[in-house]
Enzyme design. Structure first.
Site, PDB file in Angstrom:
ATOM      1  N   ASP A  67       5.149  -4.275  11.840  1.00 24.41           N
ATOM      2  CA  ASP A  67       4.372  -5.171  10.981  1.00 24.41           C
ATOM      3  C   ASP A  67       2.882  -4.923  11.221  1.00 24.41           C
ATOM      4  O   ASP A  67       2.359  -5.219  12.291  1.00 24.41           O
ATOM      5  CB  ASP A  67       4.730  -6.636  11.307  1.00 24.41           C
ATOM      6  CG  ASP A  67       4.050  -7.608  10.365  1.00 24.41           C
ATOM      7  OD1 ASP A  67       3.185  -7.172   9.566  1.00 24.41           O
ATOM      8  OD2 ASP A  67       4.388  -8.806  10.416  1.00 24.41           O
ATOM      9  N   TYR A 162      -6.427 -11.636  -4.083  1.00 28.78           N
ATOM     10  CA  TYR A 162      -6.118 -10.197  -4.046  1.00 28.78           C
ATOM     11  C   TYR A 162      -7.365  -9.410  -4.453  1.00 28.78           C
ATOM     12  O   TYR A 162      -7.752  -8.439  -3.796  1.00 28.78           O
ATOM     13  CB  TYR A 162      -4.960  -9.910  -4.987  1.00 28.78           C
ATOM     14  CG  TYR A 162      -4.561  -8.450  -5.089  1.00 28.78           C
ATOM     15  CD1 TYR A 162      -3.797  -7.848  -4.093  1.00 28.78           C
ATOM     16  CD2 TYR A 162      -4.951  -7.671  -6.187  1.00 28.78           C
ATOM     17  CE1 TYR A 162      -3.423  -6.512  -4.198  1.00 28.78           C
ATOM     18  CE2 TYR A 162      -4.587  -6.334  -6.289  1.00 28.78           C
ATOM     19  CZ  TYR A 162      -3.822  -5.764  -5.291  1.00 28.78           C
ATOM     20  OH  TYR A 162      -3.455  -4.434  -5.386  1.00 28.78           O
TER      21      TYR A 162
HETATM   22  P1  NDP Z   1       4.842  -1.533  -2.773  1.00 31.03           P
HETATM   23  O1  NDP Z   1       5.147  -2.990  -2.771  1.00 31.03           O
HETATM   24  O2  NDP Z   1       5.733  -0.591  -3.481  1.00 31.03           O
HETATM   25  O3  NDP Z   1       4.624  -1.031  -1.275  1.00 31.03           O
HETATM   26  C1  NDP Z   1       3.829  -1.740  -0.380  1.00 31.03           C
HETATM   27  C2  NDP Z   1       3.954  -1.089   0.959  1.00 31.03           C
HETATM   28  O4  NDP Z   1       3.151  -1.826   1.908  1.00 31.03           O
HETATM   29  C3  NDP Z   1       5.389  -1.117   1.455  1.00 31.03           C
HETATM   30  O5  NDP Z   1       5.687   0.105   2.089  1.00 31.03           O
HETATM   31  C4  NDP Z   1       5.373  -2.268   2.447  1.00 31.03           C
HETATM   32  O6  NDP Z   1       6.308  -2.036   3.480  1.00 31.03           O
HETATM   33  C5  NDP Z   1       3.959  -2.150   3.016  1.00 31.03           C
HETATM   34  N1  NDP Z   1       3.555  -3.401   3.650  1.00 31.03           N
HETATM   35  C6  NDP Z   1       3.237  -4.582   3.051  1.00 31.03           C
HETATM   36  N2  NDP Z   1       2.977  -5.513   3.983  1.00 31.03           N
HETATM   37  C7  NDP Z   1       3.126  -4.913   5.191  1.00 31.03           C
HETATM   38  C8  NDP Z   1       3.001  -5.354   6.531  1.00 31.03           C
HETATM   39  N3  NDP Z   1       2.673  -6.610   6.837  1.00 31.03           N
HETATM   40  N4  NDP Z   1       3.223  -4.469   7.531  1.00 31.03           N
HETATM   41  C9  NDP Z   1       3.572  -3.184   7.250  1.00 31.03           C
HETATM   42  N5  NDP Z   1       3.707  -2.707   6.000  1.00 31.03           N
HETATM   43  C10 NDP Z   1       3.482  -3.567   4.987  1.00 31.03           C
HETATM   44  O7  NDP Z   1       3.362  -1.442  -3.314  1.00 31.03           O
HETATM   45  P2  NDP Z   1       2.475  -0.298  -4.003  1.00 31.03           P
HETATM   46  O8  NDP Z   1       2.943   1.051  -3.666  1.00 31.03           O
HETATM   47  O9  NDP Z   1       2.326  -0.713  -5.397  1.00 31.03           O
HETATM   48  O10 NDP Z   1       1.090  -0.615  -3.274  1.00 31.03           O
HETATM   49  C11 NDP Z   1       0.445   0.262  -2.373  1.00 31.03           C
HETATM   50  C12 NDP Z   1      -1.033  -0.061  -2.392  1.00 31.03           C
HETATM   51  O11 NDP Z   1      -1.545   0.184  -3.698  1.00 31.03           O
HETATM   52  C13 NDP Z   1      -1.350  -1.517  -2.064  1.00 31.03           C
HETATM   53  O12 NDP Z   1      -2.485  -1.575  -1.232  1.00 31.03           O
HETATM   54  C14 NDP Z   1      -1.647  -2.120  -3.431  1.00 31.03           C
HETATM   55  O13 NDP Z   1      -2.526  -3.219  -3.336  1.00 31.03           O
HETATM   56  C15 NDP Z   1      -2.284  -0.943  -4.133  1.00 31.03           C
HETATM   57  N6  NDP Z   1      -2.255  -1.002  -5.602  1.00 31.03           N
HETATM   58  C16 NDP Z   1      -1.057  -1.049  -6.301  1.00 31.03           C
HETATM   59  C17 NDP Z   1      -1.067  -1.103  -7.687  1.00 31.03           C
HETATM   60  C18 NDP Z   1       0.189  -1.172  -8.498  1.00 31.03           C
HETATM   61  O14 NDP Z   1       0.099  -1.408  -9.714  1.00 31.03           O
HETATM   62  N7  NDP Z   1       1.370  -0.966  -7.914  1.00 31.03           N
HETATM   63  C19 NDP Z   1      -2.329  -1.114  -8.441  1.00 31.03           C
HETATM   64  C20 NDP Z   1      -3.512  -1.038  -7.620  1.00 31.03           C
HETATM   65  C21 NDP Z   1      -3.457  -0.984  -6.263  1.00 31.03           C
HETATM   66  P3  NDP Z   1       7.458  -3.071   3.923  1.00 31.03           P
HETATM   67  O15 NDP Z   1       7.803  -3.922   2.765  1.00 31.03           O
HETATM   68  O16 NDP Z   1       8.549  -2.154   4.384  1.00 31.03           O
HETATM   69  O17 NDP Z   1       6.831  -3.800   5.058  1.00 31.03           O
END
Ligand code: NDP
Length: 255
Positions: A67, A162
């Site tokens: 985490d 956000y």
């Molecule tokens: P996903 O929800 O597909 O993936 C998010 C990732 O972040 C997962 O691997 C999740 O892992 C990890 N994560 C979240 N919280 C934690 C935590 N506390 N500890 C460790 N890992 C964490 O999201 P996206 O691929 O869409 O997003 C990736 C980035 O891109 C983010 O920063 C998002 O804000 C940004 N973004 C996304 C957009 C979109 O439209 N999708 C647009 C603009 C920006 P797990 O759940 O296994 O912990």
């Protein structure tokens, strides 16, 4: 396929899903040794499986379930990467989340706990993880790439916390870039628009709700001028492009 990342070691946070998974896959495919990470062990295994299925040697991949909202989790990520690979060249701060108010409120009416959770993973963890990685990135004259969002722009209202976290991240990128370049470390960011990832599911949307949302934004040119939502691999290619070209600039300038 080229070998642009041969000899490099990268940590890609949030690589159990979405943009992070595609980025880790691309880096590994192009020669990097990668640490993949997230909390969800099953999804993390899926990322690892995808990478290995592409013929990449198992010793090039390290999966750390942790985490990142905790400093203990961050220490584990950095220490185990150094222990296995001996160096760190690239840190992609991609993990992030968009939380909603439990009572469905929008804007500034959202509970302050939503603000706290958002800032913790989208901003504070990026600062502390960068602090922990700094020593190794300086040794390698490496690269930091932060994943921001178009939501950091002036138009975001409903997802106010956000948007604030990503605007703060943009300022962190600018300030850290100025701070770390004296040590030969470059800091950049990408700001994706709407990308089809696991983010909708993480926000509690069903696949049907998510598809409806994509259909809506795709049919409104003022939302998405090109008419289609992005794919994780699109953003991964931009991340790889930025890192590779910054490396070339640094070699030119002997940073
Ligand atoms: P996903 O929800 O597909 O993936 C998010 C990732 O972040 C997962 O691997 C999740 O892992 C990890 N994560 C979240 N919280 C934690 C935590 N506390 N500890 C460790 N890992 C964490 O999201 P996206 O691929 O869409 O997003 C990736 C980035 O891109 C983010 O920063 C998002 O804000 C940004 N973004 C996304 C957009 C979109 O439209 N999708 C647009 C603009 C920006 P797990 O759940 O296994 O912990």
């Amino acid at each position: 396929m080229s070998n642009r990342f041969s000899g490099k070691v990268a940590i890609v946070t949030g690589s159990s899903n979405g943009i992070g998974r595609a980025t880790a896959f691309l880096f590994a495919q192009e020669g990097a040794k990668v640490t993949i990470t997230g909390r969800n062990t099953q999804r993390l295994e899926e990322t690892k499986h995808e990478i290995l299925k592409a013929g990449i040697p198992e010793q090039h991949v390290l999966a750390i379930a942790t985490d990142l909202a905790t400093e203990k989790g961050q220490d584990k990520l950095i220490n185990e990467t150094i222990k296995k690979f001996g160096r760190l060249d690239i840190l992609v701060n991609n993990a992030g989340a968009l939380f909603h108010d439990a009572q469905g409120r929008n804007g500034i009416a959202q509970d302050i706990s939503v603000y706290d959770r958002t800032m913790e993973i989208n901003m504070r963890s990026v600062v502390t993880l960068t602090q922990k990685a700094k020593k190794y990135l300086i040794e390698a004259k490496g690269e930091i790439l932060n994943v921001s969002s178009m939501a950091a722009g002036p138009q975001s209202v409903s997802v106010i916390y956000y948007a604030m976290s990503k605007a703060a991240l943009d300022q962190f990128t600018r300030s850290a870039a100025i701070d770390l370049i004296q040590h030969g470390v470059r800091v950049n960011s990408v700001s994706p628009g709407v990308v089809a990832t696991g983010a909708g599911e993480a926000m509690g949307m069903t696949p049907e709700m998510e598809q409806k949302y994509f259909n809506f934004v795709e049919s409104h040119k003022d939302c998405i001028p090109c008419g289609s939502v992005g794919r994780p691999i699109d953003i991964a290619h931009i991340i790889a492009f930025l890192i590779v070209n910054c490396l070339l600039i640094s070699l030119d300038k002997r940073l």
